[in-house]
Design a protein around this motif. Sequence first.
Motif, mmCIF file in Angstrom:
data_model
loop_
_atom_site.group_PDB
_atom_site.id
_atom_site.type_symbol
_atom_site.label_atom_id
_atom_site.label_comp_id
_atom_site.label_asym_id
_atom_site.label_seq_id
_atom_site.Cartn_x
_atom_site.Cartn_y
_atom_site.Cartn_z
ATOM 1 N N ILE A 1 1.163 -1.467 0.275
ATOM 2 C CA ILE A 1 0.330 0.115 -0.416
ATOM 3 C C ILE A 1 1.181 1.391 0.579
ATOM 4 N N PRO A 2 0.208 2.683 -0.849
ATOM 5 C CA PRO A 2 1.647 3.661 -0.137
ATOM 6 C C PRO A 2 0.987 3.714 1.012
ATOM 7 N N ALA A 3 2.803 4.215 1.044
ATOM 8 C CA ALA A 3 3.011 5.040 1.781
ATOM 9 C C ALA A 3 2.650 6.294 2.651
ATOM 10 N N GLN A 4 1.654 6.972 1.976
ATOM 11 C CA GLN A 4 1.623 8.422 2.199
ATOM 12 C C GLN A 4 -0.070 8.373 1.262
ATOM 13 N N ASP A 5 -0.655 9.051 2.103
ATOM 14 C CA ASP A 5 -2.219 9.266 1.551
ATOM 15 C C ASP A 5 -2.017 10.102 0.660
ATOM 16 N N ASN A 6 -1.466 11.739 0.361
ATOM 17 C CA ASN A 6 -1.506 12.280 -0.714
ATOM 18 C C ASN A 6 -0.018 12.714 -1.066
ATOM 19 N N LEU A 7 -0.112 11.426 -2.015
ATOM 20 C CA LEU A 7 1.126 11.305 -3.311
ATOM 21 C C LEU A 7 0.545 11.869 -4.696
ATOM 22 N N SER A 8 2.042 12.614 -4.497
ATOM 23 C CA SER A 8 1.622 13.241 -6.037
ATOM 24 C C SER A 8 1.966 12.556 -7.407
ATOM 25 N N GLN A 9 0.972 12.767 -7.841
ATOM 26 C CA GLN A 9 0.785 11.991 -9.478
ATOM 27 C C GLN A 9 1.230 12.481 -10.254
ATOM 28 N N ASN A 10 3.025 13.139 -9.971
ATOM 29 C CA ASN A 10 3.410 13.014 -11.299
ATOM 30 C C ASN A 10 4.106 12.212 -12.135
ATOM 31 N N SER A 11 4.683 12.011 -13.106
ATOM 32 C CA SER A 11 4.957 10.695 -13.419
ATOM 33 C C SER A 11 5.254 11.005 -15.085
ATOM 34 N N ASP A 12 6.551 10.339 -15.688
ATOM 35 C CA ASP A 12 6.931 10.214 -17.144
ATOM 36 C C ASP A 12 6.489 9.538 -17.396
ATOM 37 N N SER B 1 4.896 3.635 -16.952
ATOM 38 C CA SER B 1 4.649 4.997 -16.581
ATOM 39 C C SER B 1 5.096 5.145 -14.978
ATOM 40 N N TRP B 2 5.962 5.506 -14.450
ATOM 41 C CA TRP B 2 6.935 5.157 -13.268
ATOM 42 C C TRP B 2 6.447 6.775 -12.707
ATOM 43 N N MET B 3 6.529 6.943 -11.522
ATOM 44 C CA MET B 3 6.727 8.407 -10.687
ATOM 45 C C MET B 3 8.224 9.259 -10.931
ATOM 46 N N LYS B 4 7.702 9.967 -10.635
ATOM 47 C CA LYS B 4 9.379 10.747 -11.038
ATOM 48 C C LYS B 4 10.218 11.406 -9.663
ATOM 49 N N HIS B 5 9.413 10.665 -9.021
ATOM 50 C CA HIS B 5 10.235 11.029 -7.309
ATOM 51 C C HIS B 5 10.048 9.383 -6.349
ATOM 52 N N GLY B 6 9.770 7.904 -7.155
ATOM 53 C CA GLY B 6 10.000 7.326 -6.366
ATOM 54 C C GLY B 6 7.703 7.113 -6.416
ATOM 55 N N PHE B 7 7.940 5.929 -5.136
ATOM 56 C CA PHE B 7 6.542 5.627 -4.848
ATOM 57 C C PHE B 7 6.603 4.222 -3.750
ATOM 58 N N PRO B 8 7.178 5.527 -2.508
ATOM 59 C CA PRO B 8 7.001 5.330 -1.358
ATOM 60 C C PRO B 8 5.935 4.013 -0.738
ATOM 61 N N ILE B 9 5.929 3.127 -0.174
ATOM 62 C CA ILE B 9 5.586 1.761 -0.181
ATOM 63 C C ILE B 9 5.315 1.027 1.283
ATOM 64 N N ARG B 10 4.079 0.760 1.548
ATOM 65 C CA ARG B 10 4.381 0.011 2.868
ATOM 66 C C ARG B 10 3.957 -1.332 2.690
ATOM 67 N N ILE B 11 4.604 -2.749 3.395
ATOM 68 C CA ILE B 11 4.454 -3.569 2.827
ATOM 69 C C ILE B 11 3.713 -4.233 3.972
ATOM 70 N N ILE B 12 2.122 -5.076 4.388
ATOM 71 C CA ILE B 12 1.465 -5.478 5.604
ATOM 72 C C ILE B 12 1.704 -6.447 5.042
ATOM 73 N N GLU B 13 1.766 -7.955 5.689
ATOM 74 C CA GLU B 13 1.665 -9.370 6.020
ATOM 75 C C GLU B 13 0.025 -9.157 6.166
ATOM 76 N N ARG B 14 -0.170 -10.070 5.261
ATOM 77 C CA ARG B 14 -2.101 -10.146 4.820
ATOM 78 C C ARG B 14 -2.119 -11.077 6.468
ATOM 79 N N HIS B 15 -3.501 -11.433 6.392
ATOM 80 C CA HIS B 15 -3.953 -12.372 7.880
ATOM 81 C C HIS B 15 -4.971 -12.897 7.285
#
Length: 105
Positions: A75-86, A91-105
């Motif tokens: 899931i995204p690490a931030q709720d309000n990511l800017s959608q600047n993409s090249d 498509s990929w985001m200019k400044h990366g896409f910080p994520i969080r990895i959560i184990e499924r139950h």
Amino acid sequence: MDTSPELWGSDWAEFRPERWLERRSGSSDEWYFIARDPFTYPVFHSGPRTCLGKEIAVVIVKMVAVTILKRFRIIPAQDNLSQNSDAFITSWMKHGFPIRIIERH
């Protein structure tokens, strides 16, 4: 050959993915992928001595990716990511896409 300074330059030991990218003519920020022939970058060798396990290795990599995605949520690490993409083939985001990895139950 994969450590050859003649093929890869004096910085052959550094991780530089841009070795396989070239800028589009007339553009400063558009890149495209340049596939190296299997004789230049012989990861699985080439010609009549191509690795018999090459296709199996590709299938295993896909299985590992699917197994990880089934076990974890990404899931995204931030709720309000800017959608600047090249624009590119993918498509990929200019400044990366910080994520969080959560184990499924």
